[in-house]
Every structure is written in structure tokens, then in C-alpha cells.
Scaffold this motif. Structure first.
Motif, PDB file in Angstrom:
ATOM      1  N   GLY A  91       0.807  -1.213   0.000  1.00 42.93           N
ATOM      2  CA  GLY A  91       0.000   0.000   0.000  1.00 42.93           C
ATOM      3  C   GLY A  91       0.839   1.261   0.000  1.00 42.93           C
ATOM      4  O   GLY A  91       0.319   2.364  -0.183  1.00 42.93           O
ATOM      5  N   ASP A  98     -10.022  -6.393  -9.355  1.00 43.54           N
ATOM      6  CA  ASP A  98      -9.158  -7.316 -10.098  1.00 43.54           C
ATOM      7  C   ASP A  98      -9.971  -8.247 -10.994  1.00 43.54           C
ATOM      8  O   ASP A  98      -9.521  -8.610 -12.086  1.00 43.54           O
ATOM      9  CB  ASP A  98      -8.307  -8.138  -9.133  1.00 43.54           C
ATOM     10  N   ALA A 112      -7.551  -2.083 -12.677  1.00 44.77           N
ATOM     11  CA  ALA A 112      -6.777  -2.519 -11.514  1.00 44.77           C
ATOM     12  C   ALA A 112      -5.277  -2.354 -11.771  1.00 44.77           C
ATOM     13  O   ALA A 112      -4.533  -1.888 -10.901  1.00 44.77           O
ATOM     14  CB  ALA A 112      -7.097  -3.978 -11.186  1.00 44.77           C
ATOM     15  N   VAL A 133      -4.368   1.460 -11.630  1.00 46.43           N
ATOM     16  CA  VAL A 133      -4.311   2.026 -10.285  1.00 46.43           C
ATOM     17  C   VAL A 133      -3.112   1.478  -9.511  1.00 46.43           C
ATOM     18  O   VAL A 133      -2.467   2.204  -8.751  1.00 46.43           O
ATOM     19  CB  VAL A 133      -5.620   1.732  -9.526  1.00 46.43           C
ATOM     20  N   ARG A 176      -1.127  -1.095  -6.750  1.00 45.21           N
ATOM     21  CA  ARG A 176      -1.377  -1.743  -5.454  1.00 45.21           C
ATOM     22  C   ARG A 176      -1.633  -0.765  -4.329  1.00 45.21           C
ATOM     23  O   ARG A 176      -2.064  -1.168  -3.246  1.00 45.21           O
ATOM     24  CB  ARG A 176      -0.173  -2.608  -5.079  1.00 45.21           C
ATOM     25  N   GLN A 221      -7.510   4.464  -4.243  1.00 47.80           N
ATOM     26  CA  GLN A 221      -6.743   3.760  -3.225  1.00 47.80           C
ATOM     27  C   GLN A 221      -7.204   2.313  -3.155  1.00 47.80           C
ATOM     28  O   GLN A 221      -8.396   2.034  -2.989  1.00 47.80           O
ATOM     29  CB  GLN A 221      -6.946   4.458  -1.876  1.00 47.80           C
ATOM     30  N   ARG A 222      -6.252   1.396  -3.291  1.00 55.30           N
ATOM     31  CA  ARG A 222      -6.564  -0.026  -3.209  1.00 55.30           C
ATOM     32  C   ARG A 222      -6.806  -0.406  -1.748  1.00 55.30           C
ATOM     33  O   ARG A 222      -5.981  -0.126  -0.881  1.00 55.30           O
ATOM     34  CB  ARG A 222      -5.399  -0.832  -3.768  1.00 55.30           C
ATOM     35  N   ASN A 223      -7.926  -1.057  -1.480  1.00 55.32           N
ATOM     36  CA  ASN A 223      -8.253  -1.531  -0.145  1.00 55.32           C
ATOM     37  C   ASN A 223      -7.955  -3.016  -0.008  1.00 55.32           C
ATOM     38  O   ASN A 223      -7.865  -3.737  -1.004  1.00 55.32           O
ATOM     39  CB  ASN A 223      -9.725  -1.275   0.175  1.00 55.32           C
ATOM     40  N   GLY A 274     -10.120  -5.758  -1.821  1.00 53.16           N
ATOM     41  CA  GLY A 274     -10.214  -5.775  -3.268  1.00 53.16           C
ATOM     42  C   GLY A 274     -10.970  -4.610  -3.866  1.00 53.16           C
ATOM     43  O   GLY A 274     -11.038  -4.469  -5.089  1.00 53.16           O
ATOM     44  N   ARG A 275     -11.535  -3.771  -3.014  1.00 53.60           N
ATOM     45  CA  ARG A 275     -12.245  -2.597  -3.507  1.00 53.60           C
ATOM     46  C   ARG A 275     -11.266  -1.448  -3.695  1.00 53.60           C
ATOM     47  O   ARG A 275     -10.331  -1.279  -2.902  1.00 53.60           O
ATOM     48  CB  ARG A 275     -13.330  -2.185  -2.502  1.00 53.60           C
ATOM     49  N   VAL A 276     -11.478  -0.671  -4.734  1.00 53.97           N
ATOM     50  CA  VAL A 276     -10.749   0.582  -4.906  1.00 53.97           C
ATOM     51  C   VAL A 276     -11.691   1.715  -4.515  1.00 53.97           C
ATOM     52  O   VAL A 276     -12.787   1.846  -5.076  1.00 53.97           O
ATOM     53  CB  VAL A 276     -10.251   0.760  -6.357  1.00 53.97           C
TER      54      VAL A 276
END
Length: 369
Positions: A70, A179, A186, A189, A191, A206-208, A211-213
Motif C-alpha cells: 500500500g 481485479d 486494476a 491504479v 497496489r 486507493q486499493r483496499n 479488493g475494492r478501490v
């Protein structure tokens, strides 16, 4: 010593945990009915706040849920020009890892005895050692700690200061399971954090961990009532996405695709802060931690300061178990200095984001010289 903590956010829970580790009883009262009553937001960049987790005896568990990847970052201009890409090696130290706020909160909650947090209890008022709740019940306290966030009600016992709008309004959106559903987006954006900075407008993706952005579209130099005149119909998600795409006129098609792929969870958020350097005359039986004490722009310091507040107040109380007023005064003296510096830095970064050439200034911020 009877310590009552209002609010089961990060600061209040860090305080409760450090007190528990040091054998001091405390009770946390939270107005929400349960830990899962509402979403807890996105990822947090935890750096200085790691000290609090060490003091709480939770640093190993934190490292187990933190996302080192992250720390990756990409910075672009609205025309698609890539200004900066930083990819974190897999074996890099966890200096500023990202962690899901809900996961961190659950880590703190799970570290406490089951009866230490009382859900569904809304603070109403306090007077001379007696605390009143909205349901008509009451309890006594030696120390009341307001950990009740930006709109703290405990704050009024210490200061008349209130949060003020800073000219930023944010629309929050997201793409679930990116993803699988949009592998091309994906990959774009990446990781970690993905920023596009334009003139008076920014997109932060922002990647959570799930798996959600999460995506935030920020509109700068806008009035507090801007949403009322923006033409964004939040009750019609498809139309809201279309309006947001209109507001990104001239931006690269890849960023338009990012908004078009978002689901129907679209929410407005107006950004407010407390005055930089806010202090108050110390009182022997009331103090504040976290956003209740020093609400800052959302640029990566607030959660860290809240964690440190809770831990350092807990340590001060452990060092002065028979002198609560001395512990409070010691804590506040350090907290005022530390958080004032963080608030000034956050305000400076906020000014940078709101400037016409924000992308180039941000590049210089990350690559000085």
C-alpha cells in the motif's frame, strides 16, 4: 480512578488498550449500536502511530494485517502524464504501510475485555463528575475523555472552537472486486495510492485490502453549500456518475473510465478542520483525543495523531495513578505541541493540493531538490 471514554474510534480504543495493559480500569461508551453499524472508511497510512501500537502490545498483530504494498504511489496530471511512480519492494520495511481502518479498529476492539465497550450509549451532558446519556441513564467519573470525533460533544466542556469548512468538497465512490471486474483499471491504479491532480480538482484512488478501490473526487476552493449547486443528483447513481464525468471535462479517457466503472455507492463529504494550534486551559477531569481535539485535513496525519493521543494519555495516567490532574496536564502539554506541528504540516499540504499547479508542487514535495 474511574476513566470514561466517549467514542470507540481509534484514539479512544488506543487509550482503553494502554490503560488495560497497565491495569487501569476504563469504560468506552459508543453511540453506535454495534461495531458493524456503519462502514469505517478506507485505508490509513500508519507511520508515527506505530509507536502507539507498540505501547499497546499490538505491533506484531498490526504488521500481520498491514499492507506494505500500500506504500506504492502513482502521481499523474489530468492529461494522463505520469509524473511519479514509486513501487515498494516486497521486502521493504513497513515504514508507512496502509491498513484498512475497519481492520485496525477490530484489532483494537478484540484486544479489550468484552464488557469494556458499551454500545448504543450516546453522551448527552456532564457536570461535576456525573455523566448523562441520551437514554436517561448516568454514571460517575474521575476523568472524562472525549474521543467522539469531529463533531465532539465533549469538546464543548473545554472550548468553544468548532470545525470550519476549508473549501474542499469530496465525492466518494468505489469499484468493488476490481481485479476480477476491471483488471485493466486494476493494473492502472496499482497496489497502493493513485493520484491525479488538476487545477482545483483531484482524483485519489486507493486499493483496499478487500479488493475494492475507493475513489475520492475533491473539488477545491468550493463553498460549504457547493453540493446544493453542483448538479450532482446523489439519489440517482447513474446520473451522478454522468455529472461527475461532465465535471472532468478534458481529463484523459482512462480517468473517465474509472468513474464510469464505480458502483452505486456515491456519497458527498464536506471537509472541515479545527483551528491549527487549538489549546484550552487544562481541567482536572476532562480532556480530548483525536479529531475531537485537533481535526485536520485528510492528508495522512489524523489517525496517527489519534493513536498517539490515546497511547500517551494512557501512559501519563499510568505514571500518575494518584494524580489525574497532573497526568492530564502532562498529556495535554505534549499533545498540543505535537499535534500543532502536524496540523501546520497538514494545512501546508492542503494549500499545495488547492493550488493551480498542484501536480508539479506535489512532485517537488515527494522529490525535493
Amino acid at each position: 480512578m474511574t476513566v470514561i471514554i466517549i467514542g470507540a474510534g481509534l484514539g479512544g480504543l488506543a487509550l482503553a488498550r494502554v490503560l488495560h495493559v497497565n491495569g487501569i480500569d476504563a469504560v468506552v461508551y459508543e453511540r453506535e449500536p454495534s461495531r458493524g453499524a456503519r462502514g469505517q472508511g478506507g485505508m490509513l497510512d500508519i507511520h508515527s502511530g506505530q509507536r502507539a501500537l507498540r505501547e499497546a502490545g499490538l505491533i506484531d498483530q498490526f504488521h500481520a494485517i498491514a499492507r506494505g504494498e500500500g506504500q506504492d504511489m502513482r502521481l499523474l496530471e489530468p492529461d494522463g502524464t505520469l509524473l511519479l511512480q514509486e513501487d515498494t519492494p516486497d521486502d521493504a520495511p513497513l515504514d508507512r504501510p496502509e491498513v484498512d481502518r475497519a481492520d485496525l479498529r477490530n484489532l483494537l476492539l478484540d484486544s479489550l475485555p468484552g464488557d469494556m465497550v458499551r454500545w448504543g450509549r450516546a453522551f448527552e451532558a456532564a457536570d461535576q463528575g456525573l455523566l448523562h446519556f441520551a437514554d436517561g441513564s448516568s454514571t460517575t467519573y474521575d476523568l472524562l475523555v472525549g474521543a467522539d470525533g469531529a463533531n465532539s460533544r465533549v469538546r464543548a466542556l473545554l472550548t468553544d472552537a468548532r470545525p470550519a469548512h476549508i473549501g474542499q468538497n469530496v465525492v466518494e465512490l468505489g469499484i468493488p472486486d476490481i481485479d476480477r471486474t476491471h483488471p485493466d483499471l486494476a493494473a492502472m491504479v496499482g497496489r497502493g495510492n493513485y493520484w491525479v491532480l488538476g487545477n482545483g480538482l483531484s482524483l485519489a484512488a486507493q486499493r483496499n485490502g478487500d479488493g475494492r478501490v475507493r475513489i475520492g473526487l475533491s473539488f477545491y476552493n468550493t463553498a460549504e453549500d457547493w453540493f446544493a449547486t453542483s448538479g450532482i443528483p446523489f439519489d440517482d447513481p447513474a446520473a451522478a456518475r454522468a455529472r461527475l464525468i461532465d465535471l472532468l471535462s478534458g481529463w484523459d479517457a482512462r480517468f473517465i473510465a474509472l468513474i464510469a466503472a464505480c458502483d452505486d455507492t456515491i456519497a458527498p463529504r464536506s471537509i472541515t478542520t479545527l483551528p491549527v494550534g487549538l489549546t484550552w486551559p487544562s481541567k482536572p477531569d476532562v480532556t480530548l483525543v483525536g479529531d475531537a481535539a485537533h481535526l485536520m485535513p485528510p492528508v495522512g496525519e489524523g489517525a496517527n495523531m489519534a493513536l498517539l493521543d490515546g497511547a500517551l494519555l494512557g501512559l501519563a495516567l499510568a505514571a500518575h495513578p494518584d494524580d489525574v490532574p497532573a497526568a492530564v496536564e502532562e498529556y495535554e502539554r505534549e499533545m498540543f505541541e505535537r499535534t500543532s506541528a502536524a496540523a501546520r504540516m497538514s494545512a501546508d499540504l492542503q494549500d499545495l493540493l488547492m493550488s493551480p499547479d498542484a501536480a508539479q508542487k506535489m512532485l517537488a514535495f515527494f522529490q525535493p531538490g
